[in-house]
Structures are given as C-alpha cells and as structure tokens.
Write a protein that holds these residues in place. Structure first.
Motif, short mmCIF file in Angstrom:
data_model
loop_
_atom_site.label_atom_id
_atom_site.label_comp_id
_atom_site.label_asym_id
_atom_site.label_seq_id
_atom_site.Cartn_x
_atom_site.Cartn_y
_atom_site.Cartn_z
N CYS A 1 0.85 -1.21 0.00
CA CYS A 1 0.00 0.00 0.00
C CYS A 1 0.87 1.24 0.00
O CYS A 1 1.85 1.33 0.75
CB CYS A 1 -0.91 -0.01 1.23
SG CYS A 1 -1.84 1.53 1.45
N ILE A 2 0.54 2.19 -0.89
CA ILE A 2 1.36 3.40 -0.96
C ILE A 2 0.68 4.57 -0.25
O ILE A 2 1.18 5.68 -0.24
CB ILE A 2 1.69 3.77 -2.43
CG1 ILE A 2 0.40 3.84 -3.26
CG2 ILE A 2 2.68 2.77 -3.02
CD1 ILE A 2 0.60 4.43 -4.64
N GLY A 3 -0.48 4.33 0.34
CA GLY A 3 -1.17 5.36 1.11
C GLY A 3 -1.67 6.52 0.27
O GLY A 3 -1.74 7.65 0.76
N CYS A 4 -2.04 6.28 -1.00
CA CYS A 4 -2.43 7.39 -1.88
C CYS A 4 -3.81 7.94 -1.56
O CYS A 4 -4.10 9.10 -1.80
CB CYS A 4 -2.36 6.94 -3.34
SG CYS A 4 -3.52 5.62 -3.73
N GLY A 5 -4.71 7.09 -1.06
CA GLY A 5 -6.03 7.58 -0.66
C GLY A 5 -7.07 7.53 -1.74
O GLY A 5 -8.21 7.96 -1.53
N THR A 6 -6.75 7.01 -2.92
CA THR A 6 -7.74 6.92 -4.01
C THR A 6 -8.91 6.04 -3.59
O THR A 6 -10.06 6.33 -3.91
CB THR A 6 -7.08 6.31 -5.26
OG1 THR A 6 -5.74 6.77 -5.33
CG2 THR A 6 -7.81 6.69 -6.51
N CYS A 7 -8.61 4.97 -2.85
CA CYS A 7 -9.65 4.03 -2.43
C CYS A 7 -10.68 4.72 -1.53
O CYS A 7 -11.89 4.56 -1.71
CB CYS A 7 -9.02 2.85 -1.72
SG CYS A 7 -7.86 3.32 -0.44
N ALA A 8 -10.20 5.52 -0.58
CA ALA A 8 -11.10 6.16 0.38
C ALA A 8 -12.01 7.16 -0.32
O ALA A 8 -13.16 7.36 0.07
CB ALA A 8 -10.30 6.84 1.47
N GLU A 9 -11.50 7.81 -1.37
CA GLU A 9 -12.32 8.78 -2.11
C GLU A 9 -13.57 8.12 -2.69
O GLU A 9 -14.65 8.68 -2.69
CB GLU A 9 -11.50 9.35 -3.27
CG GLU A 9 -10.86 10.69 -2.94
CD GLU A 9 -9.92 11.11 -4.05
OE1 GLU A 9 -10.28 10.96 -5.23
OE2 GLU A 9 -8.80 11.56 -3.70
N LYS A 10 -13.39 6.91 -3.19
CA LYS A 10 -14.50 6.21 -3.88
C LYS A 10 -15.36 5.38 -2.91
O LYS A 10 -16.46 4.99 -3.26
CB LYS A 10 -13.94 5.28 -4.96
CG LYS A 10 -13.33 6.03 -6.13
CD LYS A 10 -14.38 6.49 -7.12
CE LYS A 10 -13.78 7.23 -8.31
NZ LYS A 10 -13.70 8.69 -8.11
N CYS A 11 -14.86 5.12 -1.71
CA CYS A 11 -15.54 4.20 -0.80
C CYS A 11 -16.89 4.77 -0.33
O CYS A 11 -16.96 5.90 0.15
CB CYS A 11 -14.65 3.91 0.41
SG CYS A 11 -15.43 2.87 1.64
N PRO A 12 -17.98 3.99 -0.47
CA PRO A 12 -19.29 4.50 -0.03
C PRO A 12 -19.59 4.23 1.44
O PRO A 12 -20.49 4.82 2.00
CB PRO A 12 -20.26 3.73 -0.92
CG PRO A 12 -19.56 2.43 -1.23
CD PRO A 12 -18.08 2.68 -1.12
N GLY A 13 -18.87 3.34 2.09
CA GLY A 13 -19.14 2.98 3.49
C GLY A 13 -18.66 4.07 4.44
O GLY A 13 -17.60 4.66 4.25
N ARG A 14 -19.47 4.37 5.48
CA ARG A 14 -19.09 5.42 6.42
C ARG A 14 -19.24 4.93 7.85
O ARG A 14 -20.10 4.12 8.16
CB ARG A 14 -19.97 6.66 6.23
CG ARG A 14 -19.77 7.33 4.89
CD ARG A 14 -20.87 8.33 4.63
NE ARG A 14 -20.66 9.55 5.40
CZ ARG A 14 -19.87 10.54 5.02
NH1 ARG A 14 -19.21 10.44 3.89
NH2 ARG A 14 -19.73 11.61 5.75
N CYS B 1 -20.19 -4.32 -3.94
CA CYS B 1 -19.25 -3.19 -3.94
C CYS B 1 -17.82 -3.68 -3.78
O CYS B 1 -17.49 -4.42 -2.85
CB CYS B 1 -19.55 -2.20 -2.83
SG CYS B 1 -18.30 -0.92 -2.63
N SER B 2 -16.99 -3.29 -4.70
CA SER B 2 -15.55 -3.48 -4.52
C SER B 2 -14.87 -2.30 -5.19
O SER B 2 -13.92 -2.43 -5.94
CB SER B 2 -15.09 -4.82 -5.08
OG SER B 2 -15.59 -4.96 -6.39
N ALA B 3 -15.43 -1.12 -4.91
CA ALA B 3 -14.96 0.13 -5.54
C ALA B 3 -13.48 0.34 -5.27
O ALA B 3 -12.73 0.75 -6.16
CB ALA B 3 -15.77 1.30 -5.02
N CYS B 4 -13.05 0.03 -4.05
CA CYS B 4 -11.66 0.29 -3.70
C CYS B 4 -10.71 -0.55 -4.53
O CYS B 4 -9.67 -0.06 -5.00
CB CYS B 4 -11.45 0.05 -2.21
SG CYS B 4 -12.10 -1.51 -1.63
#
Lengths: 595, 101
Positions: A238-251, A293-296
């Motif tokens: 993991c490079i910690g870029c944060g792209t996954c969190a941007e798209k993630c719908p779970g809160r 969902c597997s957006a990440c």
C-alpha cells in the motif's frame, strides 16, 4: 543449620483479631511438630495480667526464646522480654511474627511467616522466588505512549521487541491530544517522532491490528498466540495514496476524532499514523456486510494490494518478558444522565473538545457547535458558529459512588489546559470551570493553575449537579462554595471532564496472563511503594494508565521503569518466577536451609 | 462576633441515632439541586453540625424544618450521605434539647 533454642509461641488477638480464614488449631498442630517448640499458647491459655504466673510457666518449660504471632505482636514484646530476663535468660530473644506487616490472610501464609520467625530468617529472603533462564525477546501489549516508550528503551538497548497494538496504528490516546499540560507543548510534536522511530527501528516488530489470544509457558519463556485481524490491505505494498477512500461508499464514526466526524470504511486512522497504510473496517464495509461493492479494488493503482476476502491469521511468538500497557477508555458521558450528554448537542466531552481545538481535527482548530450533516449524523464542521460562553464541569464519572469512586487524577489539569486553549482561540468567550477540589499535584501544575486564574477564567469551587436547557441555552446549576452563592449560569457549550476507566479487554487479558486486578479493574502491581511495575506473575510488568490513572509524565516514567526491569533480566539472563507460584513447603525448606 | 463551638455536639447527635455527615466531601451538588433554593441546605448545615456550632443551628431552625425530605440531594450525592436521615436527626436534637419536647 544453627542450633535452635527451646521456644514458646504466643498468639495475640489484638488489632481486630485474626482474619477469618486463619485456622489457629491447624497452625498449632503444625508448630508442635517442630522439635524445639515446647508450648503454643492462645490468649485464653496465658494470663498476661499475672506476670509472676507467666514467668513461672516459662521457667518450668525452660523457655529461652519467645515468638509472638498475630496482628500487632509488638505490643507484648516488652512483657515477654521482662519475663525472660527475670528467669535469667536473654531478654532479647523475643521474635515477632506480624500478620499485619506481611498482609497474612490465610493459614498457609500464617504458617510461612511463623516458620521464618522460628528459623530466624527474614521472610523476604526466604520467599525470594527462584530464577530461571530468560528468552531475550519481549512483547509489549498496547501501542500508546507507554508501549512506545518501553519498546524504544528496550530496542535501543539492542534487544528485540514485538509491539502489539489493537487498532490500525500506534499512538494511542496521546495522539488525539492537542497540547500537553502544564508546558502546553504540542502533543503530536512529541509523539510522532517517537512513532516514526518505532516504525523504522530494526529491533522493533510492530503487530498492528492484532490481539493476544492466549499465553502459555512460564516466566522467561512465554508462548504467545497472536490474532492478526484481517486488515484487507497489504501493508507492504500500500502506498497510502487515498484513491480508495475517495470512492468508498461505506461510512463510520471516526475513532481517532472521538466521534466528532465521519470516516470511510477504508481508512487511515490519522495523517501521521504508523504504519501509514490503509485498512478496512469490516463493520462498515459494504462488501463484507452485503457482498456487493468493490470500488476500492477497482481504483487501487497497486495490483493485488486490496484483498477483500482476507481472513484473520494467527501467529505464535516466543518471548521472555511481557509489558502490559493497554491504557484506558474514557468514561461514557451518557451514563451521567444529569449532564444531558447525547440529549443536548452542545454538551461535549473533553476528548471531543480536544479534537475540535486540534488544527488537524475535523474543524481545523475552530471551536464550533455540533450540527447535522447531510446523512443525518451529528458532526462538527468549521462553518458552524462558535460559542460565546463555555462551562467546564469537573469530576464527571470520577469520585462518585454511582460511577467510579477513585479520582482520575488528570481531569483537573486537562480542564485547566482546555480552558486556556478555548480562551486562546476565542478571547471574547467567557469560560467557567466548576470543580470540587483542584488537584494540581505535579511539578509546575500549581503554577499553571495560578496562571489560568490570572487569564480571566472564572474558576468556581462547587460541583455542577445538573445541566438543563432553557431559552435555547444550556443552564448549569451549581453553588459557589467560597462566595456562598447559588449559581445558575447560562452558557452556549458545556464540556464534561470525563474520567478514565479500565478497558473492557483488561478483564480478559488479566485472565490470559494471570495478573491480578484491583477492585476498580486496573492491573495490580506487586507493591505500590517498592515495586510499582512488576506484577504477581514473573516476567509481566505493567506501564501506563492500565495500572491506574496517571498523566503523561508519570506514564513515560513508569514505561521506562518497566523497560529497565526487562533489560535487567535480559542482561542477567535470568528471571524470577512468579511470587504467586511460591508454596509453603518451598519457603519453609528454604528458611530451614538459610538459618 | 466570635463563634462558640461545642465539641460534644456530634456526640449528642450520634446518641440520637445513626448518621453519616462525615462522609460529605463538600462538593455542594446537594445545595445546587435543593428545591428550597437556600444557601444553607443541606451542605452548610452539616458543616455547622460537624463543627459543633450550636448557636448557628439554633438560629437556622426555620431552614432545618423547611427541608422537604424529598431526597433529590441524596440521589445526586457522590458520597452516599443519607441526607434526609441526617436532617431528621438534627430535628430530633432541636425537639429534645431546644424545645424540650
């Protein structure tokens, strides 16, 4: 073995009598098996008001030495010394076996103390646990400031440390704080360099997002089964870029921000987290919950980095010493219903305010009112209004028979610190503090208290009993004890200075390790005065708040002390076995040998 | 004005029944919640009693009898002081030693 003299034994019953678990008859039977013991008396068998008669009894039995046992045997020392002297014997041959001094509560312990007295050996020497070989590796449970400090001390001494942490990052509660009292140093500026050092240290192996499942073996050689919970993100790639969190719908509510804001299901606990890698909260992840969902995975730029089907794993490690530094949980303010936390949005806990004040917090350092976001969650945002008046209520959940009887020690000081920080951010805002007793106990703390009073903060002696809502404002009811005035103060925001409580997991961990806890649920040290880090289990030391409420300086000091105990045993290559495993026969044999 | 204290006062009160005024650690939650809105009830009253300030207690008879024994204070007391029972005990002291009933 030295020659024993003819001995008489007297049980006194002064000082609240004996503990109910002490069987005097059993002890008597045992003592009479010792060859030189000629008589064992109970108070009813020896009339101490009649000196002549007692003297004669001692003379007839040719007694040269007396042992007095009981809660306060010293009371009778002079009497028996006089009797021995009158018989022409040595009056100094009176030995005390104090049950009170050695905290004797049962027959076995009483027998041990009496045996040591009989052989004229100090109990502490006879009861010294045996030593055994020690494995050089150490496990530190809990990655807060105590665990970090202890790990660094041991690792810097050149020894291997496993640092186990339950959440996805080390740092603990200290990482959440804005400033530390009384110097008002930035907490993160002290902590984060240490966290980075832990992450890069060649001798430290971090086991984040892990729990202790079971411990077997004994002091010096513990086999620990560690449950590595599924992170679902590969820590190495993991490079910690944060792209996954941007798209993630779970809160879900953010743990690091004390619930003041929301985070995604795939998240990094906070910007300076170590390891600075994402993880997935399985309670919020739609894939784990519903299989959709597997957006990440789709947006992740690193191949095979996110594996949503990862399962929990178990590893086993072997260590010689264990340091427990599991910390605390803040008191749940909802339990103190009279203060309206959870009912009134602007009643906040001290930890929430701490996150609001912090520049890295949800409002970038603005103190604002709680508001609802578009999903209907109560959160804090920077665009909300700021309070014109704030009241800080001390002792919420501490020093109260309804919740916890003990004093949480840190609340007075952190409340003063928060009052200062509110005044610094919002100079026009009135700040009121309501306390029972101001416990400014540490170095520089009293000076800090005086400084706060000079800053125009209204510090009132008198506890708050209730918080109500009136005309859209919060009404704080209390009495000013010094001015003998009833106070009904209208404020915009109420801050509850919540106390510290043992974590729920403390109970399980104490059973896994065999370490005893106090009535309140904190881990128990061997001796609060002379041995405040070791426990009744050999090779297990405690550090930090899991041992009892304490501030950061004390926590760091205790962590270093625990580390020094570990280093001591590694250098010697030996470790003492548990005190609780000592048996009466062992101690008696040792006492006989040493006499 | 000098204040006279009677060191034997608590002994007299204890003779009348069980009490636990000593448990109080002066947080004043009781006074703040008291519906009578007096500054006296019940914390200050217990301070006077514990110090043996009999004159003050005699002067504050009205307040002692104005207590509703509603136990709101007892509910919020962090030390488990039996406030209503203690007030009753002070009343029986007044009845016996002051009004000679």
């Amino acid at each position: 073995m030295a020659e024993q003299k003819l001995t008489g034994i007297y049980f006194c019953d002064t000082g609240n009598g004996h503990a109910k678990d002490i069987d005097i008859n059993e002890i008597k039977t045992y003592l009479q098996t010792l060859r030189e013991v000629v008589s064992v008396w109970e108070p009813k068998e020896l009339d101490l008001t009649n000196f002549e008669e007692t003297k004669k009894k001692l003379e007839n039995l040719k007694i040269e030495r007396m042992i007095i046992a009981g809660q306060t045997p010293g009371v009778f020392k002079a009497f028996f010394a006089r009797a021995l002297n009158a018989n022409g014997k040595n009056g100094e041959e009176v030995v005390l076996a104090s049950f009170k001094e050695h905290l004797v509560v049962n027959t076995q312990q009483a027998k041990t103390i009496l045996t040591c007295a009989f052989y004229g050996v100090s109990f502490t020497l006879a009861a010294m646990p045996e030593e055994t070989e020690v494995h050089p590796d150490t496990l530190v449970i809990g990655g807060g400031i105590a665990g970090i400090q202890a790990s660094l001390e041991i690792a810097d001494a050149g020894q291997k440390v496993y640092l186990l942490e339950k959440t996805g990052t080390i740092g603990g509660h200290m990482a959440m704080f804005d400033k530390t009292f009384p110097t008002l140093d930035c907490a993160a500026c002290i902590l984060t360099p240490k966290m980075v050092e832990v992450g890069q240290h060649a001798n430290i192996e971090m086991l984040t997002y892990s729990e202790v499942k079971s411990v077997s073996g004994g002091p010096g050689n513990y086999k620990v089964k560690v449950l590595k919970k599924a992170r679902r993100v590969n820590v190495n790639t993991c490079i910690g870029c944060g792209t996954c969190a941007e798209k993630c719908p779970g809160r879900a509510s953010s743990e690091f921000d004390a619930g003041t804001t929301m985070r995604k299901a795939i998240y990094i606990p906070f910007a300076q987290a170590v390891p600075n890698k994402y993880l997935i909260d399985e309670d919020a992840c739609l894939y784990v919950k519903k299989g959709k969902c597997s957006a990440c995975v789709k947006v992740c730029p690193v191949p095979d980095c996110i594996n949503l089907d990862e399962k929990d794993a178990e590893i086993e490690i072997t260590v010689g010493n264990i340091i427990v530094s599991t910390g605390f949980k803040p008191f749940d303010a909802k339990r103190a219903e009279q203060f309206g936390y959870g009912r009134f949005p602007n009643v906040v806990t001290s930890l929430e305010l701490e996150r609001l004040i912090n520049a890295g917090g949800p409002t970038s350092g603005e103190i604002t009112f709680r508001s609802k976001d578009k999903f209907g969650n109560w959160v804090f945002t920077a665009d909300s209004e700021s309070p014109k008046s704030v009241a800080i209520v001390h002792c919420v959940g501490s020093r109260d028979e309804h919740y916890n009887k003990y004093c949480s020690t840190v609340c007075c000081m952190y409340s003063l610190k928060l009052a200062h920080l509110v005044k610094e951010k919002l100079p026009e805002t009135e700040v009121h503090e309501y306390y029972i007793d101001m416990r400014a106990f540490g170095k520089g703390y009293e000076e800090f208290y005086n400084r706060i009073k000079d800053e125009g903060i209204n510090v009132v002696r008198g506890s708050t009993v209730k918080v109500e809502e009136e005309d859209g404002k919060l009404l704080v009811k209390s009495q000013d004890i010094h001015g003998l005035k009833l106070l009904k103060q209208h404020v915009d925001m109420v801050v509850l200075a919540v106390g510290l409580e043992p974590r729920e997991e403390t109970k399980d961990l104490s059973q896994i390790l065999g370490v005893s806890t106090t009535e309140d649920g904190w881990f128990k040290e061997l001796s609060s005065v002379t041995d405040p880090v070791n426990t009744n289990v050999g090779g297990v030391a405690v550090a930090g708040v899991c041992h009892g409420p304490k501030d950061i300086p004390d926590t760091v000091a205790q962590a270093s002390a625990a580390a020094s105990r570990v280093i001591q045993s590694i250098i010697q290559g030996k470790i003492k076995k548990s005190v609780k495993d000592m048996r009466f026969e062992e101690v008696a044999a040792k006492a006989k040998q040493q006499s | 004005m000098t204040t006279r204290v009677d060191p034997g006062f608590m002994k007299k009160v204890k003779g009348l029944g069980d009490q636990n005024m000593e448990m109080c650690f002066n947080c004043s939650k009781c006074t703040a919640i008291c519906p009578m809105d007096t500054n006296l009830l019940p914390r200050s009253l217990f301070r006077y009693a514990l110090l043996g300030m009999t004159d003050k207690i005699k002067a504050e008879q009205e307040s002692i009898y104005s207590c509703l024994l509603c136990k709101l204070c007892e509910e919020s007391c962090p030390r488990g002081v039996k406030i209503a029972d203690n007030v009753r005990l002070l009343r029986s002291y007044l009845n016996r030693d002051v009004f000679n009933i």
